[in-house]
Design an enzyme around this catalytic site. Structure first.
Site, PDB file in Angstrom:
ATOM      1  N   GLU A 204       0.807  -1.219   0.000  1.00 53.98           N
ATOM      2  CA  GLU A 204       0.000   0.000   0.000  1.00 53.98           C
ATOM      3  C   GLU A 204       0.844   1.274   0.000  1.00 53.98           C
ATOM      4  OE1 GLU A 204      -2.926  -0.383   3.061  1.00 53.98           O
ATOM      5  OE2 GLU A 204      -3.876  -2.092   2.088  1.00 53.98           O
ATOM      6  N   LYS A 334     -15.772  -1.268   2.626  1.00 53.48           N
ATOM      7  CA  LYS A 334     -15.090  -1.729   1.415  1.00 53.48           C
ATOM      8  C   LYS A 334     -16.151  -2.250   0.454  1.00 53.48           C
ATOM      9  CE  LYS A 334     -10.802  -3.186   3.748  1.00 53.48           C
ATOM     10  NZ  LYS A 334     -10.038  -4.374   4.245  1.00 53.48           N
TER      11      LYS A 334
END
Length: 428
Positions: A204, A334
């Site tokens: 990430e 999400k």
């Protein structure tokens, strides 16, 4: 009427080099839009199921079957529907699949269609996506929860905590918050170099040094905040994603080399709160440890945001059970965990109506798609987690938020420390 005329799909690559689904939708008025689907590394067992090919191709991770599902079955089912009736479209997708976890047609194929339809409808309405989804009052810019040090499943190191984040809570605007976070990120690189630690990157975009412990990592980040000229807990706070599923097995948490109970993990987190300006802890315990979660929430939930990711998987039914049990006080959102935009919005609405905060989130396997930036503003979550200020698939979301802030002009409001009402900068 923005009637759906064509639906296409293809296999593309995500930020980890794995295949994912991209869907294109064309409306009868000539409007066109596309959406790409993300994928996670540490996933909850209750998430919508991705349809993967298996076999040797791409190590079994190909999505040709998901693409075929869109072209052969899902597309024909939604052609002729009104794109601006998102709930109707998404219900048609859910009914067509017919399983509770979207395993027949695949959550990845269903989500791609759901998001592409929403984008096409917003284009047809000549509205920015955040305005189309959120309505006329959407104006809150979220605090960027920047994952600047990666561990767990996002890095090949011995650090058990998956994400160490900085939250620029004291910034006056989103654009300034982004600058503050980027400056801390670069300061951390210098701190790591000085300490002789690796400055390689995790999935990430955060640094992935092999540090000795959680507290050692927090100390390094605190040094970086100060080196960048900011005050920890006032200008820039800290946050964690423990992703405890990854170090839980057979009823025990093997954390930093020691087997621990849920109560001992709770004691560990409570100790961190006394030493560091933590505003948020995500997935501190195993996803099915309801009793442990409830006890942890009762113990420290008045002092810190406790975010449920794998325990809730953006599923309104799981969230409702958690609310009834007194589990967590915030929901991680999400879109690919539940598989449609409508179900995502339902989960957010349930959370907000129940006094829970929400944090919109990316996945470790991302694309250049920026819909979660618009979603964060649309629902007024006040928080977004989309990685470090590095790697284009992460920065794309931050850049979209800059554009939204600019478009809103004087109406834009940055959530700042109001996003974390339980946090006290100086508990002493």
């Amino acid at each position: 009427m923005p009637i759906i005329e064509q639906v296409g799909a293809r296999e593309i690559l995500d930020s980890r080099g794995n295949p994912t689904v991209e869907v294109e939708v064309a409306l009868i008025d000539g409007t066109f839009a596309r959406a790409a689907v993300p994928s996670g590394a540490s996933t909850g067992e209750h998430e919508a199921v991705e349809l993967r090919d298996g076999g040797d191709r791409y190590g079994g991770k190909g999505v040709k079957k998901a693409v075929e599902a869109v072209l052969d079955e899902i597309g024909p089912a939604v052609i002729g529907l009104n794109a601006d009736d998102q709930r109707l479209v998404d219900q048609a997708l859910v009914d067509l699949d017919g399983t509770p976890d979207k395993s027949r047609l695949g959550g990845n194929s269903i989500l791609g269609v759901s998001l592409a339809v929403a984008k096409a409808a917003s284009e047809s309405a000549e509205l920015p996506l955040f305005r189309y989804i959120g309505g006329p009052n959407a104006h809150i810019l979220p605090v960027p929860m920047m994952n600047i040090l990666n561990g767990g499943a996002h890095a090949d190191t011995g650090v058990d905590i998956q994400e160490f984040m900085v939250a620029p809570i004291g910034a006056p605007s989103f654009s300034e918050a982004l600058r503050w976070g980027a400056e801390v990120y670069h300061a951390l690189k210098a701190v790591l170099k000085k300490a002789g630690l690796s400055t390689g990157l995790g999935d990430e975009g955060g640094f992935a040094p092999d540090v000795a412990s959680t507290t050692a990592a927090l100390d390094l980040i605190s040094q970086a905040i100060e080196a960048a000229g900011f005050k920890p807990g006032v200008d820039v706070a800290l946050a964690l994603d423990a992703a405890a599923n990854e170090f839980h097995a057979d009823g025990s948490y093997t954390f930093e080399g020691t087997p621990r109970t849920a109560a001992q993990m709770t004691e560990f987190y409570a100790g961190l709160l006394g030493s560091y300006p933590l505003v948020s802890i995500e997935d501190p315990l195993y996803e099915n440890d309801w009793d442990g979660w409830a006890a942890l929430t009762a113990e420290i939930g008045d002092r810190v945001q406790i975010v449920g990711d794998d325990v809730f998987v953006t599923n309104p039914e799981r969230l409702e059970e958690g609310i009834d049990r007194g589990v967590a006080n915030a929901l991680l959102v999400k879109v690919n965990q539940i598989g449609t935009l409508t179900e995502t919005l339902d989960a957010v609405a349930l959370a907000h109506h129940s006094g829970y905060r929400t944090m919109i989130s990316h996945r470790s396997g991302e694309t250049e798609d920026t819909i979660i930036a618009d979603l964060a503003v649309a629902v007024g979550s006040g928080q977004i987690k989309t990685g470090a200020p590095a790697r284009s698939e992460r920065v794309a979301k931050y850049n979209q938020l800059l554009r939204i802030e600019e478009a809103l002009g004087d109406a834009a409001r940055y959530a700042g420390d109001l996003a974390f009402p339980r946090f006290v900068a100086d508990p002493k």
